[in-house]
Design a protein around this motif. Structure first.
Motif, PDB file in Angstrom:
ATOM      1  N   ALA A   6       0.820  -1.209   0.000  1.00 47.40           N
ATOM      2  CA  ALA A   6       0.000   0.000   0.000  1.00 47.40           C
ATOM      3  C   ALA A   6       0.857   1.264   0.000  1.00 47.40           C
ATOM      4  O   ALA A   6       0.418   2.323  -0.443  1.00 47.40           O
ATOM      5  CB  ALA A   6      -0.930   0.004   1.217  1.00 47.40           C
ATOM      6  N   ARG A   7       2.075   1.159   0.471  1.00 45.34           N
ATOM      7  CA  ARG A   7       2.962   2.322   0.537  1.00 45.34           C
ATOM      8  C   ARG A   7       3.806   2.519  -0.720  1.00 45.34           C
ATOM      9  O   ARG A   7       4.395   3.580  -0.899  1.00 45.34           O
ATOM     10  CB  ARG A   7       3.880   2.181   1.750  1.00 45.34           C
ATOM     11  N   VAL A   8       3.852   1.527  -1.574  1.00 48.20           N
ATOM     12  CA  VAL A   8       4.643   1.625  -2.811  1.00 48.20           C
ATOM     13  C   VAL A   8       4.079   2.763  -3.676  1.00 48.20           C
ATOM     14  O   VAL A   8       2.869   2.847  -3.897  1.00 48.20           O
ATOM     15  CB  VAL A   8       4.635   0.294  -3.600  1.00 48.20           C
ATOM     16  N   GLY A   9       4.959   3.635  -4.113  1.00 47.85           N
ATOM     17  CA  GLY A   9       4.554   4.719  -5.001  1.00 47.85           C
ATOM     18  C   GLY A   9       3.930   5.917  -4.319  1.00 47.85           C
ATOM     19  O   GLY A   9       3.472   6.842  -4.992  1.00 47.85           O
ATOM     20  N   GLY A  33       5.546   7.953  -2.314  1.00 41.91           N
ATOM     21  CA  GLY A  33       6.540   8.991  -2.138  1.00 41.91           C
ATOM     22  C   GLY A  33       6.945   9.185  -0.698  1.00 41.91           C
ATOM     23  O   GLY A  33       7.902   9.870  -0.398  1.00 41.91           O
ATOM     24  N   CYS A  34       6.182   8.615   0.216  1.00 43.12           N
ATOM     25  CA  CYS A  34       6.508   8.744   1.628  1.00 43.12           C
ATOM     26  C   CYS A  34       6.319   7.371   2.276  1.00 43.12           C
ATOM     27  O   CYS A  34       5.210   6.850   2.281  1.00 43.12           O
ATOM     28  CB  CYS A  34       5.595   9.761   2.321  1.00 43.12           C
ATOM     29  N   PRO A  35       7.350   6.829   2.806  1.00 44.67           N
ATOM     30  CA  PRO A  35       7.222   5.476   3.395  1.00 44.67           C
ATOM     31  C   PRO A  35       6.356   5.439   4.635  1.00 44.67           C
ATOM     32  O   PRO A  35       5.958   4.381   5.073  1.00 44.67           O
ATOM     33  CB  PRO A  35       8.675   5.090   3.717  1.00 44.67           C
ATOM     34  N   LEU A  36       6.052   6.613   5.181  1.00 42.93           N
ATOM     35  CA  LEU A  36       5.241   6.639   6.409  1.00 42.93           C
ATOM     36  C   LEU A  36       3.753   6.794   6.131  1.00 42.93           C
ATOM     37  O   LEU A  36       2.952   6.745   7.035  1.00 42.93           O
ATOM     38  CB  LEU A  36       5.728   7.775   7.316  1.00 42.93           C
ATOM     39  N   ARG A  37       3.396   6.967   4.875  1.00 35.87           N
ATOM     40  CA  ARG A  37       1.998   7.220   4.536  1.00 35.87           C
ATOM     41  C   ARG A  37       1.507   6.140   3.570  1.00 35.87           C
ATOM     42  O   ARG A  37       2.108   5.905   2.537  1.00 35.87           O
ATOM     43  CB  ARG A  37       1.887   8.583   3.900  1.00 35.87           C
ATOM     44  N   ALA A  38       0.444   5.495   3.927  1.00 37.93           N
ATOM     45  CA  ALA A  38      -0.131   4.495   3.045  1.00 37.93           C
ATOM     46  C   ALA A  38      -0.946   5.204   1.963  1.00 37.93           C
ATOM     47  O   ALA A  38      -1.471   6.299   2.171  1.00 37.93           O
ATOM     48  CB  ALA A  38      -1.023   3.544   3.830  1.00 37.93           C
ATOM     49  N   ALA A  39      -1.022   4.553   0.824  1.00 39.67           N
ATOM     50  CA  ALA A  39      -1.837   5.104  -0.274  1.00 39.67           C
ATOM     51  C   ALA A  39      -3.286   5.124   0.174  1.00 39.67           C
ATOM     52  O   ALA A  39      -3.766   4.211   0.826  1.00 39.67           O
ATOM     53  CB  ALA A  39      -1.663   4.267  -1.530  1.00 39.67           C
ATOM     54  N   GLY A  40      -3.967   6.135  -0.185  1.00 32.76           N
ATOM     55  CA  GLY A  40      -5.345   6.189   0.304  1.00 32.76           C
ATOM     56  C   GLY A  40      -6.292   6.681  -0.632  1.00 32.76           C
ATOM     57  O   GLY A  40      -6.767   6.845  -1.560  1.00 32.76           O
TER      58      GLY A  40
END
Length: 118
Positions: free
Chosen positions: A106-109, A111-118
């Motif tokens: 979910a975090r791939v792409g 740009g921030c490893p601390l934020r999941a794609a949403g």
């Protein structure tokens, strides 16, 4: 038998055997000359240790359960119980790893490893 013979018969190094002795997996008697003397059944025990490691058991688990197995009236039942318990641990770990994988995916792409794609 001395440590060199045990190493040759078990396929393990002397250093490995010394480490196993240090953590209590094998016991050798000290002779008057300082040499270690191991009983012949140590070879069979070391084969068990190697097989148990191959099946995913840690040395700590092997040490903890080894005495139980030697004293179990029905070794096959005792081993089956250990295997069933190990399967439960593996299944739980697989569930944790699947959740971790999904989280990473979910975090791939983003740009921030601390934020999941949403």
């Amino acid at each position: 038998m001395r440590i060199g013979e045990l190493a040759a018969r078990s396929g393990m190094t002397k250093d490995t055997l010394r480490f196993y002795e240090k953590i209590g997996l094998v016991t050798g008697e000290r002779l008057a000359n300082g040499y270690r003397d191991f009983p012949p059944e140590t070879v069979t025990w070391l084969q068990y240790v190697r097989t148990a490691q191959t099946l995913g058991f840690s040395l700590a688990e092997i040490a903890r359960t080894g005495e139980e197995l030697r004293e179990a009236p029905n070794t096959a039942e005792a081993l089956s119980a250990l295997f069933e318990e190990k399967i439960k641990v593996i299944d739980a770990r697989m569930t944790q790893l699947a959740a971790l994988r999904a989280d990473l995916e979910a975090r791939v792409g983003t740009g921030c490893p601390l934020r999941a794609a949403g």
